[in-house]
Enzyme design. Structure first.
Site, mmCIF file in Angstrom:
data_model
loop_
_atom_site.group_PDB
_atom_site.id
_atom_site.type_symbol
_atom_site.label_atom_id
_atom_site.label_comp_id
_atom_site.label_asym_id
_atom_site.label_seq_id
_atom_site.Cartn_x
_atom_site.Cartn_y
_atom_site.Cartn_z
ATOM 1 C CE LYS A 270 -3.739 -1.777 2.645
ATOM 2 N NZ LYS A 270 -4.950 -1.687 1.708
ATOM 3 N NE ARG A 344 -10.968 -10.174 -1.454
ATOM 4 C CZ ARG A 344 -11.225 -9.231 -2.210
ATOM 5 N NH1 ARG A 344 -11.324 -9.662 -3.793
ATOM 6 N NH2 ARG A 344 -11.211 -7.937 -1.976
HETATM 7 N N1 BES Z 1 -7.887 -3.859 4.699
HETATM 8 C C1 BES Z 1 -8.102 -3.423 3.308
HETATM 9 C C2 BES Z 1 -9.562 -2.621 3.028
HETATM 10 C C3 BES Z 1 -9.452 -1.440 3.791
HETATM 11 C C4 BES Z 1 -9.432 -0.339 3.150
HETATM 12 C C5 BES Z 1 -10.050 -1.365 5.047
HETATM 13 C C6 BES Z 1 -9.456 0.986 3.527
HETATM 14 C C7 BES Z 1 -10.252 -0.069 5.795
HETATM 15 C C8 BES Z 1 -9.837 0.886 4.898
HETATM 16 C C9 BES Z 1 -8.038 -4.721 2.477
HETATM 17 O O1 BES Z 1 -7.203 -5.648 2.918
HETATM 18 C C10 BES Z 1 -7.546 -4.232 1.010
HETATM 19 O O2 BES Z 1 -6.633 -3.780 1.053
HETATM 20 N N2 BES Z 1 -8.637 -4.231 0.071
HETATM 21 C C11 BES Z 1 -8.124 -3.763 -1.281
HETATM 22 C C12 BES Z 1 -8.725 -4.890 -2.161
HETATM 23 C C13 BES Z 1 -8.296 -4.730 -3.490
HETATM 24 C C14 BES Z 1 -6.736 -4.866 -3.627
HETATM 25 C C15 BES Z 1 -9.075 -5.699 -4.447
HETATM 26 C C16 BES Z 1 -8.979 -2.634 -1.325
HETATM 27 O O3 BES Z 1 -9.912 -2.395 -1.018
HETATM 28 O O4 BES Z 1 -8.150 -1.767 -2.186
HETATM 29 MN MN MN Z 2 -5.374 -5.469 2.074
#
Ligand code: BES
Ligand code: MN
Ligand code: ZN
Length: 492
Positions: A270, A344
């Protein structure tokens, strides 16, 4: 925070340490407000008339140094329209009163309600208590004048004993919410999977049965999806199984939480900005832990199992790569296109394990799963997905009653195309369109047809503002109240 109920509040008028909170209707006089006003020689009434305060709910008016009242201030708290005031409104009003008085210098907040039933008094106490939550373990240099001064909440009730009795299950609920908030607030260097597991294990004291599966055990079982997420971290993964048996031989209700103690994204790392927020990525597991604590504390007449999938998603030489294929406990294979879609993968194995071992009546999972749900619903609703209309309805109802709102989204079979993989049974991301839905469709492949619901709590697990009266900024504990309410519907 100490909580007490009294039938006669007159001593509090003479207590120099007590701030008074008086609920005021928008459309009707109230006898308490009148009584206080008479004591103050009409000072309250004059303040009311001089300003714009109308008694609308959510508003407060603080009057300082009022004659006839020994304490430093009187807070008039809007209670809205008389006919519409219910227990939830009383709870919110008490929370607003707490916020107005917390740093006033007073040590006691005396809450004077227009109707003093045990139920209203108990809910007022609950509102003030939840509003008082503060995570200050790591503040070592805060000056006394920066700390809240309130230490006690006293609520006037018709029958103090009855109010005490009504408050007992709410105290158990508040403890569960506070536990969930504490877990989520802890930084990831303190709360990693094993430490999280230990904190849940400590709940055996109150009658929970807790098992902790380590990596060797999970590998033996075949949890390749969950283990793949944790393999880049020096902190070992854990699966916690907590059981509460208060319901005889009834089929259990099952709750499964995403517990990513920190989510860097892994190799699909990230951006730096805001990454610190990913310590909250265990909010689902925190809520399940809080729920189990509440059920045990109030000795709920229900059988429930809580599963926590605990991992840390880190990039290192051992980390999972984009393109890796993992084999889940269910036997289905997954092509990991993006290592940041890790929640997931964790839930896939936890859900499968749950249905196979416990054959529960239903499963509800909670997960800070997708950023997309924030775009869809904003910060006042969690996303709800379900393969069972009855369960979806029961959850929505419970959420409405408890002020933890849900909004249902569909699970269209046609969108499963988005997670088809050319080399495995599925891939772990479905592209930008309907990102929260394709995540839920992925999870659905691991519930084996059991009644199931998924709550995407990414937007509600923590708050940066104090947008909800009973939730100061920070961890919300979202889900504990709603699931506790759901469980109440299954108690014998
Ligand atoms: N933990 C994150 C989702 C999240 C994002 C929670 C912002 C709270 C605030 C999750 O693991 C994630 O990174 N999801 C990705 C999925 C994508 C790579 C398909 C996302 O939402 O960007
Ligand atoms: Mn994630
Ligand atoms: Zn995550």
């Amino acid at each position: 925070m100490q909580i007490a109920f009294v039938a006669d509040e007159t001593a509090l008028f003479e207590d120099g340490q007590a701030a008074l909170a008086v609920l005021v209707f928008e459309d009707a006089p109230s006898s308490v407000a009148d009584a206080v006003d008479r004591r103050t020689g009409g000072a309250l009434g004059r303040s009311l008339n001089a300003g714009r305060f109308t008694g609308a709910s959510g508003k407060t008016l603080s009057v300082w140094g009022v004659e006839g009242i020994a304490g430093p201030l009187v807070v008039m708290v809007g209670a809205g329209k008389r006919e519409a005031l219910d227990a939830a409104g009383v709870e919110a009003a008490a929370a607003h009163a707490y916020a107005a008085a917390k740093s006033s210098g007073a040590e006691t907040l005396a809450i004077l309600l227009p109707a003093r039933s045990a139920e209203f008094a108990a809910r007022a106490a609950m509102g003030a208590r939840l509003a008082a939550y503060r995570f200050d373990r790591y503040r070592t240099t805060e000056k006394p004048e920066q700390k809240p001064t309130l230490k006690r909440v006293v609520v006037a009730a018709e029958d103090a004993g009855a109010a005490e009795t009504a408050y007992a299950p709410l105290a158990a609920l508040a403890e569960g919410v506070e536990f969930a908030r504490d877990l989520a607030s802890e930084p990831a260097n303190v709360l990693y999977p094993d430490e999280f597991a230990r904190r849940v294990q400590a709940l055996t004291d109150i009658g929970l049965e807790v098992e902790v599966l380590d990596e060797a055990e999970m590998a033996r079982l075949g949890m390749g999806a969950l283990l793949g997420v944790g393999q880049g971290s020096v902190r070992d993964s854990r699966l916690v199984v907590a059981q509460w048996r208060g319901g005889g031989d009834a089929q259990p209700l099952a709750f499964v939480g995403k517990g990513v103690c920190f989510d860097t994204g892994g190799i699909s790392i990230k951006p730096a900005e805001g990454m610190e927020d990913m310590k909250w990525d265990m909010g689902g597991a925190g809520a399940v832990a809080g729920l189990m604590k509440t059920l045990a504390l109030r000795k709920a007449k229900v059988n429930a199992v809580g599963l926590l999938g605990l991992v840390e998603n880190m990039p290192d030489g051992a980390a999972q790569r984009p393109g890796d294929v993992v084999k889940s406990l269910s036997g289905q294979t997954i092509e990991v296109i993006n290592t940041d879609a890790e929640g997931r993968l964790v839930l896939a194995d936890a859900l499968w394990y749950c249905q196979e071992r416990f054959k529960p009546r239903f499963m509800v999972d909670l997960a800070t799963l997708t950023g997309a749900i924030i775009i869809s619903l904003g910060h006042d609703y969690a996303g709800l997905f379900a393969n069972d209309d009855g369960l979806a309805e029961a959850l929505t109802q419970a959420g409405t009653v408890e002020g933890e709102k849900l909004w249902r989204l569909p699970l269209p079979a046609a969108y499963e195309k988005q997670i088809e993989s050319p080399i495995a049974d599925m891939k772990n991301i479905g592209g930008r369109p309907a990102g929260s839905i394709t995540a839920a469709l992925f999870l659905q492949k691991f519930v084996n047809g059991l009644p199931w619901a998924h709550l995407d709590i990414a937007a509600v697990a923590w708050r940066k503002d104090s947008g909800w009266p009973t939730v100061p900024q920070g961890a919300t504990g979202f889900g504990v109240r709603l699931l506790n309410r759901l469980c109440q519907g299954y108690e014998g």
